[in-house]
Write a protein that holds these residues in place. Sequence first.
Motif, PDB file in Angstrom:
ATOM      1  N   UNK A 232      86.772  57.768  76.600  1.00  0.00           N
ATOM      2  CA  UNK A 232      86.917  56.367  76.204  1.00  0.00           C
ATOM      3  C   UNK A 232      86.587  56.273  74.723  1.00  0.00           C
ATOM      4  N   UNK A 233      87.508  55.747  73.944  1.00  0.00           N
ATOM      5  CA  UNK A 233      87.291  55.511  72.518  1.00  0.00           C
ATOM      6  C   UNK A 233      87.381  54.014  72.278  1.00  0.00           C
ATOM      7  N   UNK A 234      86.311  53.439  71.736  1.00  0.00           N
ATOM      8  CA  UNK A 234      86.277  52.011  71.425  1.00  0.00           C
ATOM      9  C   UNK A 234      86.274  51.878  69.905  1.00  0.00           C
ATOM     10  N   UNK A 235      87.219  51.133  69.382  1.00  0.00           N
ATOM     11  CA  UNK A 235      87.380  50.954  67.936  1.00  0.00           C
ATOM     12  C   UNK A 235      86.816  49.595  67.521  1.00  0.00           C
ATOM     13  N   UNK A 236      85.988  49.603  66.473  1.00  0.00           N
ATOM     14  CA  UNK A 236      85.331  48.390  65.987  1.00  0.00           C
ATOM     15  C   UNK A 236      85.697  48.105  64.543  1.00  0.00           C
ATOM     16  N   UNK A 237      85.792  46.805  64.211  1.00  0.00           N
ATOM     17  CA  UNK A 237      85.956  46.372  62.827  1.00  0.00           C
ATOM     18  C   UNK A 237      84.615  46.480  62.110  1.00  0.00           C
ATOM     19  N   UNK A 238      84.628  46.236  60.811  1.00  0.00           N
ATOM     20  CA  UNK A 238      83.419  46.338  59.989  1.00  0.00           C
ATOM     21  C   UNK A 238      82.306  45.405  60.459  1.00  0.00           C
ATOM     22  N   UNK A 239      82.655  44.237  60.967  1.00  0.00           N
ATOM     23  CA  UNK A 239      81.648  43.273  61.409  1.00  0.00           C
ATOM     24  C   UNK A 239      81.200  43.486  62.863  1.00  0.00           C
ATOM     25  N   UNK A 240      81.590  44.598  63.469  1.00  0.00           N
ATOM     26  CA  UNK A 240      81.166  44.915  64.827  1.00  0.00           C
ATOM     27  C   UNK A 240      82.039  44.344  65.923  1.00  0.00           C
ATOM     28  N   UNK A 241      83.120  43.671  65.558  1.00  0.00           N
ATOM     29  CA  UNK A 241      84.030  43.101  66.547  1.00  0.00           C
ATOM     30  C   UNK A 241      84.920  44.218  67.097  1.00  0.00           C
ATOM     31  N   UNK A 242      85.039  44.273  68.426  1.00  0.00           N
ATOM     32  CA  UNK A 242      85.854  45.295  69.061  1.00  0.00           C
ATOM     33  C   UNK A 242      87.337  45.037  68.806  1.00  0.00           C
ATOM     34  N   UNK A 243      88.035  46.074  68.335  1.00  0.00           N
ATOM     35  CA  UNK A 243      89.478  45.979  68.119  1.00  0.00           C
ATOM     36  C   UNK A 243      90.245  46.317  69.390  1.00  0.00           C
ATOM     37  N   UNK A 244      89.953  47.477  69.949  1.00  0.00           N
ATOM     38  CA  UNK A 244      90.647  47.921  71.154  1.00  0.00           C
ATOM     39  C   UNK A 244      89.889  49.082  71.783  1.00  0.00           C
ATOM     40  N   UNK A 245      90.226  49.354  73.033  1.00  0.00           N
ATOM     41  CA  UNK A 245      89.669  50.489  73.761  1.00  0.00           C
ATOM     42  C   UNK A 245      90.820  51.299  74.322  1.00  0.00           C
ATOM     43  N   UNK A 246      90.750  52.619  74.166  1.00  0.00           N
ATOM     44  CA  UNK A 246      91.764  53.476  74.777  1.00  0.00           C
ATOM     45  C   UNK A 246      91.078  54.510  75.651  1.00  0.00           C
ATOM     46  N   UNK A 247      91.821  54.984  76.649  1.00  0.00           N
ATOM     47  CA  UNK A 247      91.353  56.033  77.535  1.00  0.00           C
ATOM     48  C   UNK A 247      92.285  57.228  77.362  1.00  0.00           C
ATOM     49  N   UNK A 248      91.685  58.385  77.144  1.00  0.00           N
ATOM     50  CA  UNK A 248      92.461  59.598  76.924  1.00  0.00           C
ATOM     51  C   UNK A 248      92.134  60.577  78.046  1.00  0.00           C
ATOM     52  N   UNK A 249      93.156  61.069  78.761  1.00  0.00           N
ATOM     53  CA  UNK A 249      92.896  62.052  79.822  1.00  0.00           C
ATOM     54  C   UNK A 249      92.208  63.297  79.259  1.00  0.00           C
ATOM     55  N   UNK A 250      91.411  63.906  80.080  1.00  0.00           N
ATOM     56  CA  UNK A 250      90.627  65.081  79.685  1.00  0.00           C
ATOM     57  C   UNK A 250      91.506  66.200  79.127  1.00  0.00           C
ATOM     58  N   UNK A 251      92.710  66.357  79.669  1.00  0.00           N
ATOM     59  CA  UNK A 251      93.575  67.452  79.218  1.00  0.00           C
ATOM     60  C   UNK A 251      94.235  67.186  77.862  1.00  0.00           C
ATOM     61  N   UNK A 252      94.032  65.991  77.290  1.00  0.00           N
ATOM     62  CA  UNK A 252      94.571  65.691  75.952  1.00  0.00           C
ATOM     63  C   UNK A 252      93.495  65.754  74.877  1.00  0.00           C
ATOM     64  N   UNK A 253      92.352  66.328  75.215  1.00  0.00           N
ATOM     65  CA  UNK A 253      91.268  66.515  74.253  1.00  0.00           C
ATOM     66  C   UNK A 253      90.922  67.998  74.238  1.00  0.00           C
ATOM     67  N   UNK A 254      90.970  68.584  73.064  1.00  0.00           N
ATOM     68  CA  UNK A 254      90.610  70.002  72.910  1.00  0.00           C
ATOM     69  C   UNK A 254      89.181  70.097  72.387  1.00  0.00           C
ATOM     70  N   UNK A 255      88.422  71.063  72.923  1.00  0.00           N
ATOM     71  CA  UNK A 255      87.030  71.250  72.517  1.00  0.00           C
ATOM     72  C   UNK A 255      86.763  72.721  72.229  1.00  0.00           C
ATOM     73  N   UNK A 256      86.057  72.984  71.129  1.00  0.00           N
ATOM     74  CA  UNK A 256      85.567  74.318  70.778  1.00  0.00           C
ATOM     75  C   UNK A 256      84.190  74.148  70.155  1.00  0.00           C
ATOM     76  N   UNK A 257      83.412  75.240  70.127  1.00  0.00           N
ATOM     77  CA  UNK A 257      82.129  75.197  69.426  1.00  0.00           C
ATOM     78  C   UNK A 257      81.837  76.571  68.848  1.00  0.00           C
ATOM     79  N   UNK A 258      80.877  76.612  67.927  1.00  0.00           N
ATOM     80  CA  UNK A 258      80.422  77.901  67.426  1.00  0.00           C
ATOM     81  C   UNK A 258      79.422  78.473  68.434  1.00  0.00           C
ATOM     82  N   UNK A 259      79.063  79.761  68.322  1.00  0.00           N
ATOM     83  CA  UNK A 259      78.168  80.363  69.327  1.00  0.00           C
ATOM     84  C   UNK A 259      76.816  79.662  69.473  1.00  0.00           C
ATOM     85  N   UNK A 260      76.277  79.118  68.388  1.00  0.00           N
ATOM     86  CA  UNK A 260      74.970  78.442  68.468  1.00  0.00           C
ATOM     87  C   UNK A 260      75.069  77.014  68.972  1.00  0.00           C
TER      88      UNK A 260
END
Length: 164
Positions: free
Chosen positions: A104-132
């Motif tokens: 879930x990504x919620x986008x806010x304007x500068x004054x804290x007002x919510x612009x929109x919310x989107x939902x992204x399926x898990x398979x459309x997000x790529x994740x990697x990390x360094x060993x530590x």
Amino acid sequence: MLKRLAIIIFLLASNYIFVPVALAQLTSITNRLGGSSTTFDITSNGAERVYFDQVILKRGNKTMYLTNDNGAGLGYESFHLELTVDKKFESIVSEKRATRNHWQLIFYKKNGVELTTIYIPDDQVKYLSNPEKSMNFYSFDLTDLPMVVFDKTSSIDIKYLRKE
């Protein structure tokens, strides 16, 4: 006279050789490939996150499907929000959307007002990390988000919602 001419030619030639190399090292590879650096405030469940990098860039994506034992692939192009953060985003049990894991990504304007919310399926997000695990890399596929939302966005709250 000939010595001066040789020096002038050397100086002119060195500007064409060394200056572009030096300028290329000043810009990131992402920017050279067409990405744009962003400066959004990134939060997770309202808590500030330490982020190292954030960019938006256009990337190619692929999908696969099978029909009667034959495989085929389709491709599409979309914008991605890519982040490097200090800690992996924690998961939260979702009561509203218990069908599958998603972001879930919620986008806010500068004054804290919510612009929109989107939902992204898990398979459309790529994740990697360094060993530590001190640097965590994410790439969010923004297929369903109009890019004009980013013109008004000041901060983004990111949550990973999982089913029970």
